[in-house]
Write a protein that holds these residues in place. Structure first.
Motif, PDB file in Angstrom:
ATOM      1  N   LEU A 167      -1.243  -1.672  -6.361  1.00 56.43           N
ATOM      2  CA  LEU A 167      -2.765  -1.706  -6.099  1.00 56.43           C
ATOM      3  C   LEU A 167      -3.056  -3.198  -7.014  1.00 56.43           C
ATOM      4  O   LEU A 167      -2.323  -3.384  -7.849  1.00 56.43           O
ATOM      5  CB  LEU A 167      -3.630  -0.578  -6.525  1.00 56.43           C
ATOM      6  CG  LEU A 167      -3.579   0.496  -5.990  1.00 56.43           C
ATOM      7  CD1 LEU A 167      -4.358   1.555  -6.509  1.00 56.43           C
ATOM      8  CD2 LEU A 167      -3.794   0.586  -4.675  1.00 56.43           C
ATOM      9  N   ALA A 227      -7.140  -3.304 -12.121  1.00 57.82           N
ATOM     10  CA  ALA A 227      -8.655  -3.457 -12.257  1.00 57.82           C
ATOM     11  C   ALA A 227      -8.874  -4.640 -13.541  1.00 57.82           C
ATOM     12  O   ALA A 227      -8.075  -4.354 -14.635  1.00 57.82           O
ATOM     13  CB  ALA A 227      -9.038  -2.099 -12.710  1.00 57.82           C
ATOM     14  N   THR A 270      -5.728  -7.144   0.039  1.00 57.13           N
ATOM     15  CA  THR A 270      -5.880  -7.278   1.443  1.00 57.13           C
ATOM     16  C   THR A 270      -5.099  -8.580   1.747  1.00 57.13           C
ATOM     17  O   THR A 270      -4.548  -9.234   0.816  1.00 57.13           O
ATOM     18  CB  THR A 270      -7.495  -7.716   1.457  1.00 57.13           C
ATOM     19  OG1 THR A 270      -7.789  -8.912   0.736  1.00 57.13           O
ATOM     20  CG2 THR A 270      -8.392  -6.536   0.998  1.00 57.13           C
ATOM     21  N   SER A 317      -8.791   2.700  10.990  1.00 53.39           N
ATOM     22  CA  SER A 317      -9.765   2.322  10.069  1.00 53.39           C
ATOM     23  C   SER A 317     -10.629   1.074  10.158  1.00 53.39           C
ATOM     24  O   SER A 317     -11.588   1.130  10.120  1.00 53.39           O
ATOM     25  CB  SER A 317      -8.990   2.079   8.573  1.00 53.39           C
ATOM     26  OG  SER A 317      -8.250   1.002   8.499  1.00 53.39           O
ATOM     27  N   GLY A 338     -10.615  -5.364  -8.436  1.00 58.31           N
ATOM     28  CA  GLY A 338      -9.507  -4.743  -8.500  1.00 58.31           C
ATOM     29  C   GLY A 338      -9.524  -3.194  -8.472  1.00 58.31           C
ATOM     30  O   GLY A 338     -10.716  -2.691  -8.249  1.00 58.31           O
ATOM     31  N   GLY A 339      -8.219  -2.422  -8.554  1.00 58.27           N
ATOM     32  CA  GLY A 339      -8.120  -1.144  -8.433  1.00 58.27           C
ATOM     33  C   GLY A 339      -8.333  -0.660  -7.101  1.00 58.27           C
ATOM     34  O   GLY A 339      -8.168   0.439  -6.791  1.00 58.27           O
ATOM     35  N   ARG A 340      -8.099  -1.673  -6.051  1.00 56.38           N
ATOM     36  CA  ARG A 340      -7.817  -1.270  -4.807  1.00 56.38           C
ATOM     37  C   ARG A 340      -6.680  -1.902  -4.035  1.00 56.38           C
ATOM     38  O   ARG A 340      -5.978  -2.713  -4.783  1.00 56.38           O
ATOM     39  CB  ARG A 340      -8.998  -1.725  -4.031  1.00 56.38           C
ATOM     40  CG  ARG A 340     -10.257  -1.172  -4.360  1.00 56.38           C
ATOM     41  CD  ARG A 340     -11.548  -1.882  -3.560  1.00 56.38           C
ATOM     42  NE  ARG A 340     -12.707  -1.056  -4.051  1.00 56.38           N
ATOM     43  CZ  ARG A 340     -14.028  -1.491  -3.494  1.00 56.38           C
ATOM     44  NH1 ARG A 340     -13.965  -2.247  -2.379  1.00 56.38           N
ATOM     45  NH2 ARG A 340     -15.166  -0.886  -3.760  1.00 56.38           N
ATOM     46  N   PRO A 341      -6.070  -1.642  -2.822  1.00 57.33           N
ATOM     47  CA  PRO A 341      -5.042  -2.151  -2.225  1.00 57.33           C
ATOM     48  C   PRO A 341      -5.235  -3.646  -2.022  1.00 57.33           C
ATOM     49  O   PRO A 341      -6.449  -4.157  -1.618  1.00 57.33           O
ATOM     50  CB  PRO A 341      -4.758  -1.251  -0.893  1.00 57.33           C
ATOM     51  CG  PRO A 341      -5.434   0.010  -1.046  1.00 57.33           C
ATOM     52  CD  PRO A 341      -6.650  -0.245  -2.191  1.00 57.33           C
ATOM     53  N   LYS A 374       0.793  -1.242   0.042  1.00 57.11           N
ATOM     54  CA  LYS A 374      -0.098  -0.164  -0.002  1.00 57.11           C
ATOM     55  C   LYS A 374       0.765   1.182   0.105  1.00 57.11           C
ATOM     56  O   LYS A 374       0.606   2.171  -0.685  1.00 57.11           O
ATOM     57  CB  LYS A 374      -0.947  -0.079   1.107  1.00 57.11           C
ATOM     58  CG  LYS A 374      -1.934   1.095   1.173  1.00 57.11           C
ATOM     59  CD  LYS A 374      -2.780   0.918   2.355  1.00 57.11           C
ATOM     60  CE  LYS A 374      -4.116   2.155   2.428  1.00 57.11           C
ATOM     61  NZ  LYS A 374      -4.921   1.895   3.499  1.00 57.11           N
ATOM     62  N   HIS A 424     -10.280   8.711   7.029  1.00 47.85           N
ATOM     63  CA  HIS A 424      -8.752   8.228   7.330  1.00 47.85           C
ATOM     64  C   HIS A 424      -8.477   8.549   8.651  1.00 47.85           C
ATOM     65  O   HIS A 424      -8.767   9.668   9.140  1.00 47.85           O
ATOM     66  CB  HIS A 424      -8.012   9.215   6.006  1.00 47.85           C
ATOM     67  CG  HIS A 424      -6.475   9.249   6.200  1.00 47.85           C
ATOM     68  ND1 HIS A 424      -5.874   8.075   5.890  1.00 47.85           N
ATOM     69  CD2 HIS A 424      -5.716   9.855   7.061  1.00 47.85           C
ATOM     70  CE1 HIS A 424      -4.556   8.108   6.093  1.00 47.85           C
ATOM     71  NE2 HIS A 424      -4.403   9.493   6.680  1.00 47.85           N
ATOM     72  N   GLN A 455      -6.476 -11.629  -0.076  1.00 50.36           N
ATOM     73  CA  GLN A 455      -5.977 -11.793  -1.317  1.00 50.36           C
ATOM     74  C   GLN A 455      -4.416 -12.380  -1.330  1.00 50.36           C
ATOM     75  O   GLN A 455      -4.346 -13.195  -2.222  1.00 50.36           O
ATOM     76  CB  GLN A 455      -6.246 -10.320  -2.112  1.00 50.36           C
ATOM     77  CG  GLN A 455      -7.673 -10.081  -2.384  1.00 50.36           C
ATOM     78  CD  GLN A 455      -7.593  -8.437  -2.960  1.00 50.36           C
ATOM     79  OE1 GLN A 455      -6.928  -7.850  -2.403  1.00 50.36           O
ATOM     80  NE2 GLN A 455      -8.383  -8.491  -4.000  1.00 50.36           N
TER      81      GLN A 455
END
Length: 554
Positions: free
Chosen positions: A211, A214, A229, A413, A224-227, A206, A425, A232
């Protein structure tokens, strides 16, 4: 003549051909409409509403068209349901019984255009049940054939559909490598070998801005398109597809696609994953799983890993520094249950005061959130006290044990998510548990400010000594026997029996504290049986052995 309202229901199991101008559903509907028209002399009229289900199996009732039909039946808008064949309605005997019950309750009958039978007679119902039995049999045989075909195809290394792992794209019955995505996969495997912790790996990726790419699935869903986890990353690090293999249940076959990860890198990663899973067996297999495995470190930053020792049939758990650690740092071996109890209790106390916790995390609150916030905090506190490992992994970033306190670093978070607040945040929140380490004989213990153990823990050896003392004292009072004779009978020395007998004269408060595990942190069998250990003054006994009792009485 009374008007009989007829609803036409159509269904097709697959989506093949549904894009055509005149498809299977239209053919079924046309045949049913012709049948209704032939019964116009009986007052039958066709309803304009369409009840169609395309591409849905008859083995389930979760169908949009069928649900609308049942709703209209319940509301009295339908008199007769017309289908092309009975198996269009359902292919399950159990589901058919449910449908018949719903139809009978609304005084609705149904007609099959191609199958003539009368359900008002016992023979007609038997015929219908036989037809449905064959329909269900056909569905189950078809499913078995499909499963067998998939198993045979995977045994040949073919890709049989689904969402391909990151780094690949479908290419017919195999997979093709996507170079830019494969580079990310290789980077993740190599970074894990360096970092050695999936949670820290996710944080590192991160920070690096790496990332999950996507992608779009065959059904048009965007992923997709996210950090990345932790879930994953665990799946990726254990995915044998990257070795050029195809998995079918518990069997692995050589695949037709090219590997992304070489065997050497794969084996190193699996060895490190297996090493880090030590002490993290599921609660179904381990009677005392290590709740904080992978989260504990000492003040010098050295990780403490789960360890255990066995004496007889009793298993004692610890969090200990690795044997291959820095020689300049004194090794630690902390009692696991005491540490876990201190952490869970501090965490639960913070969650039971969600307003203060949210304020400390810098989370914005709405006045309307108060009741929901308190309820969510109470539920999370209960899960923490129930030793729910999932909430520990979500909330805790690390637990640092120092000689004078325990610091619990929590994710801001995660606090926002658990309390049901909008994503915000927020930096980490550190909770402090004011318990300190003390040495009891050769063992380390956690005690609070009063000198009592930080968490109640019944010492079985102390309880056994108390029981012996009271039993022996009853024998000496009720029988004509002296200590020497009784010691011979019990196969112990007279001097040791004399020291144990003194425990029968402990104050009631101290005895109760020992039985409930609230004794002082430095108390063990050796110190309790030492010469002049038992004072005749009950108040002094409590001050020496159970400071918590004295603190509560002040």
């Amino acid at each position: 003549m009374k008007t009989v309202r007829c609803a036409i229901y159509t269904r097709k199991s697959s989506e093949e051909g549904l894009e055509q101008d005149f498809n299977s559903l239209d053919a079924q509907r046309e045949a049913c409409a012709a049948y209704i028209l032939s019964q116009a002399g009986e007052g039958w009229t066709q309803l304009a509403e369409r009840y169609d289900d395309g591409g849905i199996s008859g083995g389930t009732l979760e169908r949009a068209g069928l649900k609308r039909l049942l709703e209209d039946v319940a509301n009295g808008r339908v008199d007769i349901i017309v289908v092309y064949k009975v198996d269009r309605l359902t292919r399950s005997l159990l589901d058919f019984a449910k449908l018949v019950e719903a139809f009978d309750g609304a005084s609705v009958s149904f007609v099959s255009v191609t199958q003539a039978f009368n359900t008002t007679t016992s023979m007609g119902r038997l015929t219908l049940n036989m037809l449905l039995s064959f329909a269900q049999f056909e569905r189950e045989v078809t499913a078995e054939r499909i499963r067998d075909k998939i198993a045979a195809s995977k045994a040949k290394g073919m890709w049989m559909g689904g969402i391909p792992p990151l780094g690949y794209r479908p290419d017919g019955r195999t997979l093709a490598i996507v170079p830019e995505h494969a580079a990310i996969v290789t980077h993740i495997f190599r970074r894990y070998l360096v970092i050695g912790n999936v949670r820290l790996l996710a944080e590192s990726l991160k920070r690096e801005g790496v990332l999950a790419p996507a992608r779009s699935t065959a059904t048009g869903k965007h992923i997709g398109g996210r950090p990345f986890t932790r879930g994953q990353l665990y799946l990726m690090l254990g995915c044998r597809t990257y070795l050029g293999e195809i998995r079918h249940h518990d069997t692995v076959h050589p695949g037709l696609h090219r590997p992304i990860i070489d065997t050497g890198l794969w084996e190193q990663v699996q060895a490190k994953l297996a090493h880090n899973r030590q002490g993290q067996r599921s609660g179904r297999r381990a009677s005392s799983p290590s709740l904080l495995a992978g989260l504990v470190r000492c003040a010098d930053g050295v990780p403490l890993v789960p360890d255990h020792a066995t004496k007889g049939k009793v298993r004692y758990r610890y969090y200990a520094s690795r044997k291959d650690g820095d020689d300049n740092i004194a090794p630690l071996r902390l009692p696991a249950r005491e540490l876990e109890n201190a952490v869970t209790e501090r965490l639960a106390a913070a969650l039971e005061d969600p307003l203060s916790l949210a304020a400390e995390a810098g989370l914005g609150l709405d006045g309307h959130d108060l009741n929901r916030l308190i309820a969510a905090g109470g539920q999370a506190a209960g899960a923490a006290r129930a030793r729910d490992r999932s909430i520990m992994l979500d909330l805790i970033e690390f637990v640092e044990v120092d000689t004078g306190r325990i610091s619990i670093c929590c994710s801001g978070s995660a606090i926002s998510s658990i309390l049901g607040l909008a994503p915000q945040h927020s930096g980490p929140v550190t909770l402090i548990s004011d318990v300190r380490l003390t040495r009891s004989g050769r063992a380390l213990r956690f005690i609070d400010d009063s000198g009592a153990r930080a968490s109640a823990e019944i010492d079985a050896s102390l309880v056994r000594l108390l029981a012996r003392a009271h039993r022996w004292w009853r024998i000496l009072r009720s029988e004509a026997v002296d200590i020497k004779t009784l010691a011979l009978r019990e196969k112990v020395t007279a001097s040791w029996m004399t020291r144990v007998l003194r425990l029968a004269f402990l104050s009631p408060d101290v005895t109760e504290a020992l039985l409930s595990g609230r004794q002082g942190g430095g108390l063990d069998t050796v110190s309790l049986l030492s010469a002049a250990a038992i004072d005749g003054d009950w108040k002094k006994q409590a001050q020496k052995f159970c400071p918590e009792v004295m603190a509560g009485n002040l």
